[in-house]
Scaffold this motif. Structure first.
Motif, PDB file in Angstrom:
ATOM      1  N   ASN A  37       8.621   8.815 -25.867  1.00  0.00           N
ATOM      2  CA  ASN A  37       8.825   9.684 -27.040  1.00  0.00           C
ATOM      3  C   ASN A  37       9.134  11.125 -26.628  1.00  0.00           C
ATOM      4  OD1 ASN A  37       8.067   7.489 -28.844  1.00  0.00           O
ATOM      5  ND2 ASN A  37       5.962   7.871 -28.181  1.00  0.00           N
ATOM      6  N   ILE A  38       9.942  11.278 -25.593  1.00  0.00           N
ATOM      7  CA  ILE A  38      10.240  12.616 -25.085  1.00  0.00           C
ATOM      8  C   ILE A  38      11.235  13.317 -26.007  1.00  0.00           C
ATOM      9  CG2 ILE A  38      12.072  11.782 -23.545  1.00  0.00           C
ATOM     10  CD1 ILE A  38      11.098  13.955 -21.515  1.00  0.00           C
ATOM     11  N   LYS A  39      10.963  14.584 -26.296  1.00  0.00           N
ATOM     12  CA  LYS A  39      11.847  15.359 -27.164  1.00  0.00           C
ATOM     13  C   LYS A  39      11.711  16.832 -26.846  1.00  0.00           C
ATOM     14  CE  LYS A  39       8.431  15.630 -30.916  1.00  0.00           C
ATOM     15  NZ  LYS A  39       8.142  15.310 -32.338  1.00  0.00           N
ATOM     16  N   ILE A  40      12.750  17.571 -27.149  1.00  0.00           N
ATOM     17  CA  ILE A  40      12.767  19.017 -26.929  1.00  0.00           C
ATOM     18  C   ILE A  40      12.663  19.722 -28.270  1.00  0.00           C
ATOM     19  CG2 ILE A  40      14.191  20.968 -26.185  1.00  0.00           C
ATOM     20  CD1 ILE A  40      15.405  19.150 -24.057  1.00  0.00           C
ATOM     21  N   LYS A  41      11.813  20.726 -28.319  1.00  0.00           N
ATOM     22  CA  LYS A  41      11.705  21.574 -29.497  1.00  0.00           C
ATOM     23  C   LYS A  41      11.563  23.007 -29.013  1.00  0.00           C
ATOM     24  CE  LYS A  41       9.217  22.220 -33.865  1.00  0.00           C
ATOM     25  NZ  LYS A  41       8.097  21.743 -34.719  1.00  0.00           N
ATOM     26  N   GLY A  42      12.618  23.785 -29.175  1.00  0.00           N
ATOM     27  CA  GLY A  42      12.609  25.146 -28.662  1.00  0.00           C
ATOM     28  C   GLY A  42      12.536  25.138 -27.150  1.00  0.00           C
ATOM     29  N   ASN A  43      11.586  25.845 -26.591  1.00  0.00           N
ATOM     30  CA  ASN A  43      11.398  25.893 -25.143  1.00  0.00           C
ATOM     31  C   ASN A  43      10.376  24.877 -24.649  1.00  0.00           C
ATOM     32  OD1 ASN A  43      11.990  29.165 -25.772  1.00  0.00           O
ATOM     33  ND2 ASN A  43      13.039  28.280 -24.008  1.00  0.00           N
ATOM     34  N   GLU A 256       7.684  38.072 -17.601  1.00  0.00           N
ATOM     35  CA  GLU A 256       7.386  38.780 -18.837  1.00  0.00           C
ATOM     36  C   GLU A 256       8.066  38.095 -20.010  1.00  0.00           C
ATOM     37  OE1 GLU A 256       7.593  43.354 -20.621  1.00  0.00           O
ATOM     38  OE2 GLU A 256       8.376  42.882 -18.612  1.00  0.00           O
ATOM     39  N   ASN A 257       7.342  37.969 -21.116  1.00  0.00           N
ATOM     40  CA  ASN A 257       7.850  37.332 -22.342  1.00  0.00           C
ATOM     41  C   ASN A 257       8.178  35.848 -22.142  1.00  0.00           C
ATOM     42  OD1 ASN A 257       7.735  39.814 -23.806  1.00  0.00           O
ATOM     43  ND2 ASN A 257       9.707  40.418 -22.898  1.00  0.00           N
ATOM     44  N   PHE A 258       7.511  35.213 -21.190  1.00  0.00           N
ATOM     45  CA  PHE A 258       7.712  33.777 -20.987  1.00  0.00           C
ATOM     46  C   PHE A 258       7.214  33.033 -22.220  1.00  0.00           C
ATOM     47  CE2 PHE A 258       6.797  29.554 -19.150  1.00  0.00           C
ATOM     48  CZ  PHE A 258       7.996  29.342 -18.489  1.00  0.00           C
ATOM     49  N   PRO A 259       7.922  31.975 -22.641  1.00  0.00           N
ATOM     50  CA  PRO A 259       7.500  31.248 -23.859  1.00  0.00           C
ATOM     51  C   PRO A 259       6.072  30.736 -23.763  1.00  0.00           C
ATOM     52  CG  PRO A 259       9.656  30.506 -23.102  1.00  0.00           C
ATOM     53  CD  PRO A 259       9.130  31.407 -22.035  1.00  0.00           C
ATOM     54  N   LYS A 260       5.435  30.602 -24.916  1.00  0.00           N
ATOM     55  CA  LYS A 260       4.043  30.182 -24.984  1.00  0.00           C
ATOM     56  C   LYS A 260       3.923  28.703 -25.347  1.00  0.00           C
ATOM     57  CE  LYS A 260       2.231  34.700 -26.430  1.00  0.00           C
ATOM     58  NZ  LYS A 260       1.450  34.913 -25.190  1.00  0.00           N
ATOM     59  N   LEU A 261       2.775  28.126 -25.050  1.00  0.00           N
ATOM     60  CA  LEU A 261       2.449  26.801 -25.556  1.00  0.00           C
ATOM     61  C   LEU A 261       2.475  26.809 -27.074  1.00  0.00           C
ATOM     62  CD1 LEU A 261      -0.448  26.041 -23.089  1.00  0.00           C
ATOM     63  CD2 LEU A 261       1.579  24.611 -23.315  1.00  0.00           C
ATOM     64  N   SER A 262       2.815  25.680 -27.667  1.00  0.00           N
ATOM     65  CA  SER A 262       3.086  25.632 -29.105  1.00  0.00           C
ATOM     66  C   SER A 262       1.918  26.094 -29.954  1.00  0.00           C
ATOM     67  CB  SER A 262       3.492  24.215 -29.503  1.00  0.00           C
ATOM     68  OG  SER A 262       2.466  23.283 -29.170  1.00  0.00           O
ATOM     69  N   LYS A 263       0.684  25.773 -29.547  1.00  0.00           N
ATOM     70  CA  LYS A 263      -0.475  26.111 -30.371  1.00  0.00           C
ATOM     71  C   LYS A 263      -0.947  27.538 -30.157  1.00  0.00           C
ATOM     72  CE  LYS A 263      -2.101  21.373 -30.819  1.00  0.00           C
ATOM     73  NZ  LYS A 263      -3.203  20.414 -30.607  1.00  0.00           N
ATOM     74  N   LEU A 264      -0.319  28.261 -29.251  1.00  0.00           N
ATOM     75  CA  LEU A 264      -0.693  29.643 -28.991  1.00  0.00           C
ATOM     76  C   LEU A 264       0.295  30.623 -29.574  1.00  0.00           C
ATOM     77  CD1 LEU A 264      -1.915  29.416 -25.284  1.00  0.00           C
ATOM     78  CD2 LEU A 264      -3.261  29.275 -27.375  1.00  0.00           C
ATOM     79  N   LYS A 265       1.327  30.147 -30.242  1.00  0.00           N
ATOM     80  CA  LYS A 265       2.347  31.028 -30.809  1.00  0.00           C
ATOM     81  C   LYS A 265       1.820  31.715 -32.059  1.00  0.00           C
ATOM     82  CE  LYS A 265       6.227  28.402 -28.948  1.00  0.00           C
ATOM     83  NZ  LYS A 265       7.386  27.538 -29.225  1.00  0.00           N
TER      84      LYS A 265
END
Length: 265
Positions: A37-43, A256-265
């Motif tokens: 069930n691999i999928k991409i969402k944003g980063n 710097e400004n590296f994307p965050k884990l989904s639940k930390l956004k």
């Protein structure tokens, strides 16, 4: 790794398509747990193990004994960009702990650990090529509340590279605050208190009445028409706790400004 461990994973990168292809390349070799069930969402790249294993943590043979079989380890070795890898793992049958892990890697090449190196060398080579790993272990069954909390640490730290160990035994205050999330357990708890039930757990590390899995079984049998629903509330709360990403630590040189884990956004 074994059938029964259901891992839900997220990998954060600035190159999701490239990292997705690397994930598939590594898992197609058959030496790591496969991805489903691999999928991409944003980063973020999301996938799961379909109950066939874990990606960032092992128990039975020790952490580094199975190092090469861990997908997260292979990603950190083979991808030169920065990465954050997270997994939350539901246990298989006959297992009494949940676990999760976060792997964080800055840009650059990570030096693989050799048999002659100490564990600390995995995190800091001479070239200062580092990555950071932390795991969370949530134990839920067969708790001896007469022991101190620290009595559980040596066993966990022997097998896990972890700084976070928790034992599932919610206090009355916790249950009151989360009663809407655990309605069946809460209803049984209220009836038990009204009936004068007093066989609550009193863990030595908190010195107040609490509900362990064994207590939940008791009050579910005595004070609920649906004991299974009471127990399911317990497991739902454990899954919520182990999916928590708030112990993420970003002080290891991520861009710097590296994307965050989904639940930390």
């Amino acid at each position: 790794m074994g059938v029964g461990w259901w891992s839900k994973a997220e990998v954060v990168t600035t190159e999701p398509e490239k990292v997705k292809e690397l994930i598939l390349q590594i898992t197609n070799e058959g030496e790591t747990t496969g991805v489903y069930n691999i999928k991409i969402k944003g980063n973020s790249i999301f996938f799961d193990s379909d109950a066939y294993g874990r990606y960032g943590i092992e128990w039975e043979e020790g952490f580094f004994d199975t190092y090469d079989s861990l997908l997260f380890a292979r990603l950190c070795e083979e991808y030169t960009g920065a990465l954050i890898c997270f997994e939350a793992v539901n246990p298989g049958e006959m297992c009494n702990y949940y676990c999760s892990s976060i792997w964080m890697k800055p840009e650059g090449v990570v030096k693989p650990k050799t048999e002659d190196e100490d564990d600390d060398d995995q995190y800091e080579s001479e070239e200062n090529e580092t990555f950071y790993i932390i795991s969370h272990v949530l134990w839920w069954e067969d708790l001896d509340c007469s022991k101190s909390y620290d009595d559980y640490e040596p066993a966990f730290q022997r097998y896990f590279n972890t700084e976070l160990i928790t034992l599932w035994c919610p206090t009355f205050d916790y249950l009151e605050k989360h009663r809407e999330e655990m309605p069946n357990l809460y209803a049984a708890y209220i009836k038990a208190k009204e009936d004068g039930f007093d066989d609550w757990a009193i863990p030595s590390w908190i010195q107040e009445k609490a509900i362990t899995y064994e207590v939940a079984q008791q009050i579910g049998e005595l004070y609920s028409d649906d004991q299974d629903a009471v127990i399911q509330d317990c497991f739902n709360n454990m899954e919520k706790q182990i999916s928590d990403q708030s112990y993420f630590y970003d002080g290891i040189g991520l861009p710097e400004n590296f994307p965050k884990l989904s639940k930390l956004k």
